[in-house]
Design a protein around this motif. Structure first.
Motif, PDB file in Angstrom:
ATOM      1  N   SER A  65      27.826  35.598  35.556  1.00 20.92           N
ATOM      2  CA  SER A  65      28.168  35.651  36.975  1.00 20.92           C
ATOM      3  C   SER A  65      29.511  36.333  37.190  1.00 20.92           C
ATOM      4  O   SER A  65      29.670  37.156  38.100  1.00 20.92           O
ATOM      5  CB  SER A  65      28.203  34.230  37.555  1.00 20.92           C
ATOM      6  N   ILE A  66      30.480  36.002  36.340  1.00 18.10           N
ATOM      7  CA  ILE A  66      31.799  36.620  36.452  1.00 18.10           C
ATOM      8  C   ILE A  66      31.705  38.120  36.225  1.00 18.10           C
ATOM      9  O   ILE A  66      32.295  38.921  36.962  1.00 18.10           O
ATOM     10  CB  ILE A  66      32.776  35.988  35.446  1.00 18.10           C
ATOM     11  N   CYS A  67      30.964  38.521  35.206  1.00  8.60           N
ATOM     12  CA  CYS A  67      30.815  39.944  34.880  1.00  8.60           C
ATOM     13  C   CYS A  67      30.222  40.710  36.054  1.00  8.60           C
ATOM     14  O   CYS A  67      30.725  41.772  36.441  1.00  8.60           O
ATOM     15  CB  CYS A  67      29.939  40.098  33.645  1.00  8.60           C
ATOM     16  N   ARG A  68      29.162  40.169  36.635  1.00  8.31           N
ATOM     17  CA  ARG A  68      28.519  40.838  37.770  1.00  8.31           C
ATOM     18  C   ARG A  68      29.484  40.949  38.950  1.00  8.31           C
ATOM     19  O   ARG A  68      29.577  42.002  39.602  1.00  8.31           O
ATOM     20  CB  ARG A  68      27.268  40.068  38.182  1.00  8.31           C
ATOM     21  N   ARG A  69      30.219  39.891  39.216  1.00  5.06           N
ATOM     22  CA  ARG A  69      31.149  39.878  40.347  1.00  5.06           C
ATOM     23  C   ARG A  69      32.307  40.846  40.133  1.00  5.06           C
ATOM     24  O   ARG A  69      32.700  41.576  41.051  1.00  5.06           O
ATOM     25  CB  ARG A  69      31.656  38.449  40.552  1.00  5.06           C
ATOM     26  N   VAL A  70      32.866  40.841  38.924  1.00  7.43           N
ATOM     27  CA  VAL A  70      33.985  41.745  38.631  1.00  7.43           C
ATOM     28  C   VAL A  70      33.542  43.195  38.697  1.00  7.43           C
ATOM     29  O   VAL A  70      34.232  44.047  39.255  1.00  7.43           O
ATOM     30  CB  VAL A  70      34.587  41.419  37.245  1.00  7.43           C
ATOM     31  N   ARG A  71      32.367  43.489  38.138  1.00  7.88           N
ATOM     32  CA  ARG A  71      31.894  44.871  38.136  1.00  7.88           C
ATOM     33  C   ARG A  71      31.667  45.386  39.553  1.00  7.88           C
ATOM     34  O   ARG A  71      31.884  46.577  39.836  1.00  7.88           O
ATOM     35  CB  ARG A  71      30.596  44.976  37.318  1.00  7.88           C
ATOM     36  N   ALA A  72      31.257  44.510  40.459  1.00  7.04           N
ATOM     37  CA  ALA A  72      31.020  44.938  41.839  1.00  7.04           C
ATOM     38  C   ALA A  72      32.309  45.303  42.561  1.00  7.04           C
ATOM     39  O   ALA A  72      32.291  46.098  43.511  1.00  7.04           O
ATOM     40  CB  ALA A  72      30.296  43.833  42.602  1.00  7.04           C
TER      41      ALA A  72
END
Length: 239
Positions: A65-72
């Motif tokens: 979840s963190i990875c997806r949020r940061v990448r966005a």
């Protein structure tokens, strides 16, 4: 890559976090540590970090979840460090926008090699003596600038690319209308630190199509050649 790269490490295991930090600092990097994703957004604001190292099994919000949020929200390179060695976890991490992954237990030298490779891919190329002021690839209205590592759409909009995505597009631009196997693409983009994990290329192809193609499910530019590999089907010129 700067002389002293700034790394943000999110790892809840205090011993592993300490070992990674000491090793990277002994190799000329500065490391800021977090035990959870809490406070991560505040740390990333302002772009003070060159790389995010992210564990998957975290208390509270998990690493996916963190990875997806940061990448966005950010272009910062992301390396996932995890004990989850199953292929599905690696694929999911890449789909969330990670640039690379390292499976625990790992050799510290391997982690350092992968960090340096990811940082090199993310770094704009310096203008060497004798090079042209601008060096770009042009295809179907798209511009790929090798010096600034920027990709500009036909409508003039800059399209954010991770280091891995840019290198993959660069490889296609260097070899237009030529079928490239997964192994060739791995060697062109990741080099010897990549290992034999060919599915990572499939995930990057999917991510690239989402950014370039009008209809990613029916790609017109980056085509799949069954049983062989992938091909950029477009005339490419240099500017």
């Amino acid at each position: 890559m700067s002389n002293r790269s700034a790394v943000l490490l999110v790892e809840d295991d205090a011993e592993i976090s300490e070992l990674i930090s000491l090793y990277l600092e002994n190799n000329g990097m500065s490391v800021t540590r977090l035990a959870t994703g809490e406070g991560l957004d505040a740390k990333l604001t302002g772009g003070a970090f060159d790389l995010l190292i992210l564990d998957l099994n975290l208390p509270g919000e998990d690493g996916f979840s963190i990875c997806r949020r940061v990448r966005a929200a950010h272009d910062i390179p992301i390396i996932i460090v995890t004990a989850q060695g199953e292929d599905v976890d690696k694929i999911l991490g890449l789909e969330m926008g990670a640039d690379d992954y390292v499976v625990k237990p790992f050799n510290s030298r391997e982690l350092l090699a992968r960090i340096r490779a990811v940082l090199r891919r993310a770094e704009p190329q310096s203008q060497a003596a004798g090079t042209l002021p601008s060096q770009s690839f042009l295809f179907l209205g798209w511009r790929v600038n090798l010096l600034s590592r920027e990709v500009v759409s036909p409508s003039g909009i800059k399209v954010a690319m991770t280091g891995a995505e840019f290198d993959l597009l660069h490889a296609f631009c260097e070899n237009p209308n030529r079928v490239l196997t997964r192994d060739q693409l791995i060697n062109m983009t990741h080099g010897p630190t990549a290992g034999p994990y060919q599915r990572s290329i499939d995930v990057l192809i999917s991510r690239l199509r989402q950014k370039l193609e009008k209809d990613p499910k029916n790609p017109a530019m980056i085509q799949t050649v069954r049983s062989e590999g992938y091909m950029l089907s477009a005339p490419v010129s240099r500017a």
